[in-house]
Write a protein that holds these residues in place. Sequence first.
Motif, PDB file in Angstrom:
ATOM      1  N   ASN A 104     -15.845 -20.989 -70.617  1.00 53.31           N
ATOM      2  CA  ASN A 104     -15.676 -19.567 -70.337  1.00 53.31           C
ATOM      3  C   ASN A 104     -15.854 -19.362 -68.836  1.00 53.31           C
ATOM      4  OD1 ASN A 104     -15.756 -16.810 -70.069  1.00 53.31           O
ATOM      5  ND2 ASN A 104     -17.439 -16.481 -71.502  1.00 53.31           N
ATOM      6  N   LEU A 105     -14.755 -19.223 -68.122  1.00 58.02           N
ATOM      7  CA  LEU A 105     -14.802 -19.124 -66.669  1.00 58.02           C
ATOM      8  C   LEU A 105     -15.088 -17.712 -66.180  1.00 58.02           C
ATOM      9  CD1 LEU A 105     -11.763 -21.434 -65.795  1.00 58.02           C
ATOM     10  CD2 LEU A 105     -14.195 -22.035 -65.927  1.00 58.02           C
ATOM     11  N   GLY A 106     -15.298 -16.780 -67.093  1.00 56.48           N
ATOM     12  CA  GLY A 106     -15.583 -15.411 -66.693  1.00 56.48           C
ATOM     13  C   GLY A 106     -17.055 -15.073 -66.667  1.00 56.48           C
ATOM     14  N   THR A 107     -17.873 -15.805 -67.436  1.00 53.37           N
ATOM     15  CA  THR A 107     -19.280 -15.446 -67.537  1.00 53.37           C
ATOM     16  C   THR A 107     -20.082 -15.984 -66.367  1.00 53.37           C
ATOM     17  OG1 THR A 107     -21.255 -15.541 -68.937  1.00 53.37           O
ATOM     18  CG2 THR A 107     -19.842 -17.488 -68.933  1.00 53.37           C
ATOM     19  N   PRO A 146     -19.772  -8.054 -59.529  1.00 54.33           N
ATOM     20  CA  PRO A 146     -19.398  -8.778 -60.748  1.00 54.33           C
ATOM     21  C   PRO A 146     -17.901  -9.012 -60.891  1.00 54.33           C
ATOM     22  CG  PRO A 146     -20.096  -6.528 -61.259  1.00 54.33           C
ATOM     23  CD  PRO A 146     -20.445  -6.778 -59.829  1.00 54.33           C
ATOM     24  N   GLU A 147     -17.076  -8.160 -60.296  1.00 56.21           N
ATOM     25  CA  GLU A 147     -15.626  -8.328 -60.409  1.00 56.21           C
ATOM     26  C   GLU A 147     -15.087  -9.432 -59.507  1.00 56.21           C
ATOM     27  OE1 GLU A 147     -13.390  -4.321 -61.435  1.00 56.21           O
ATOM     28  OE2 GLU A 147     -14.462  -4.172 -59.548  1.00 56.21           O
ATOM     29  N   VAL A 158     -10.079 -17.297 -68.773  1.00 56.50           N
ATOM     30  CA  VAL A 158     -10.141 -16.555 -67.513  1.00 56.50           C
ATOM     31  C   VAL A 158      -9.945 -15.072 -67.836  1.00 56.50           C
ATOM     32  CG1 VAL A 158      -9.040 -16.150 -65.277  1.00 56.50           C
ATOM     33  CG2 VAL A 158      -9.263 -18.483 -66.148  1.00 56.50           C
ATOM     34  N   PRO A 159     -10.919 -14.208 -67.505  1.00 58.51           N
ATOM     35  CA  PRO A 159     -10.751 -12.780 -67.798  1.00 58.51           C
ATOM     36  C   PRO A 159      -9.691 -12.149 -66.909  1.00 58.51           C
ATOM     37  CG  PRO A 159     -12.717 -13.133 -66.475  1.00 58.51           C
ATOM     38  CD  PRO A 159     -12.186 -14.502 -66.817  1.00 58.51           C
ATOM     39  N   GLY A 200      -8.437 -11.445 -61.721  1.00 61.69           N
ATOM     40  CA  GLY A 200      -9.107 -12.448 -62.542  1.00 61.69           C
ATOM     41  C   GLY A 200     -10.156 -13.158 -61.709  1.00 61.69           C
ATOM     42  N   ARG A 201     -11.013 -13.923 -62.350  1.00 63.57           N
ATOM     43  CA  ARG A 201     -12.040 -14.656 -61.617  1.00 63.57           C
ATOM     44  C   ARG A 201     -12.375 -15.948 -62.346  1.00 63.57           C
ATOM     45  NH1 ARG A 201     -15.025 -10.584 -64.281  1.00 63.57           N
ATOM     46  NH2 ARG A 201     -16.609 -11.412 -65.697  1.00 63.57           N
ATOM     47  N   ILE A 202     -12.721 -16.946 -61.559  1.00 65.94           N
ATOM     48  CA  ILE A 202     -13.237 -18.208 -62.077  1.00 65.94           C
ATOM     49  C   ILE A 202     -14.635 -18.363 -61.502  1.00 65.94           C
ATOM     50  CG2 ILE A 202     -13.001 -20.715 -62.054  1.00 65.94           C
ATOM     51  CD1 ILE A 202      -9.990 -20.358 -61.846  1.00 65.94           C
TER      52      ILE A 202
END
Length: 406
Positions: free
Chosen positions: A28-31, A176-177, A365-366, A380-382
């Motif tokens: 989970n690359l978003g957490t 956080p974004e 990826v969110p 998106g973010r990693i």
Amino acid sequence: MKTALKLDRKGLAEDPLDFDFGISPERNLGTYGTTSFSPIMKLISASATEYNLVNRAEYPRLAAIERECCVALGNLWHARGPRPLGCSASGSTEAALLAGLALLRRWEKRSPHRGVCRPNLVMGAGAHACWHRFCVYWGVEARTAVCGEGLTSAPDAFADACDQDTIGVITTLGGPEHGLYDPVEEVVACLDELESRHGLWIPVHVDAASGGFVAPFLQPERRWDFRLPRVRSVNASGHKYGGTSLSVGWLLWQDVEDCPDELFLGVDYIGDGQPAIGLSFSRPAVPVIQQHHLLTSCGTPGYTRSLDACRSLARDLTGALSAVPGLRLVNPDLDLPVVSFTTVRRERDTVSRLAAALRARGWYVPVYPLQDRPEDGMAGRIVVRAGMDAALADRLREDVYAVVSL
């Protein structure tokens, strides 16, 4: 007549450990939460799961461990007051709510407009959603400092949004974004100038939920903490880059006077009835013990090595994604080791395509619109987290390179 409780287990495994929860946490690359643990961290979790941290009288060593963590964090964040004060909380959200309450109560005590004017709280464009919740729950007006061309608010915009009813300014060390830092030192300078011109003294709280365990090791020269006298409180999440399991937040005040006494309440039938601050009476001891182990056993060298590895991987991924047509990197200097990106206007679906390609390879990826910036399309973010082993890091690097070359 007795009624039997029946559970519909259709589609579920008999063994709860066999449940398919979806993607594995490590992918989970978003957490921001820690998803990989050493054997000793797992042993702490297994050995201390029954202990309630709030029962300080029954488990005095837990209370001592919590205090020792606060002292260590005070040193890390350069607490200079003669009487610094700290506590743990149920994650940074509770820590933020408590910090906001302290700001509100102090404003109520010194403001001649109490009961007449509505108090307000000024925050940057990258502030966590918990601060908006605080404002809604406690009847405080939320003011967002105007965002410039970038994704963080300009330093003078914080001061421009303040007035005599401002209870405090919230700066964010790692949005956080996108993982960007607010320019805390520059914001403080603007507030100093505001005070010199209009006599308004506005305290600053730094929400370092993610950056509080990063900046001291990766950017030690950066002045964002208690080295700045106007910074009166700081919070951070132990379960993010602090390396613990869910869920612990830390909150420190520069001095006991920064948190009014009435927020400390005792309950005779819980523990020894000594006054304490917090919103919950059920708190897991595990992450606090883990934090103590990491601070005392790993220390600065251990955190620095781990975070250097995170930054190195994030740089590799940033280099790969910079070549993707239609992508714009929004954290190229890697304040946090977070690879965040958005689209250029004519390529609005680039982020979604990239996320889908990585999802096909087992990574999440969110994808989301940036707050107040719909013109930037989707983002998106990693999040490159501590604890990712070399094999998994190599696999992520290879998969990103492969997706980029398609």
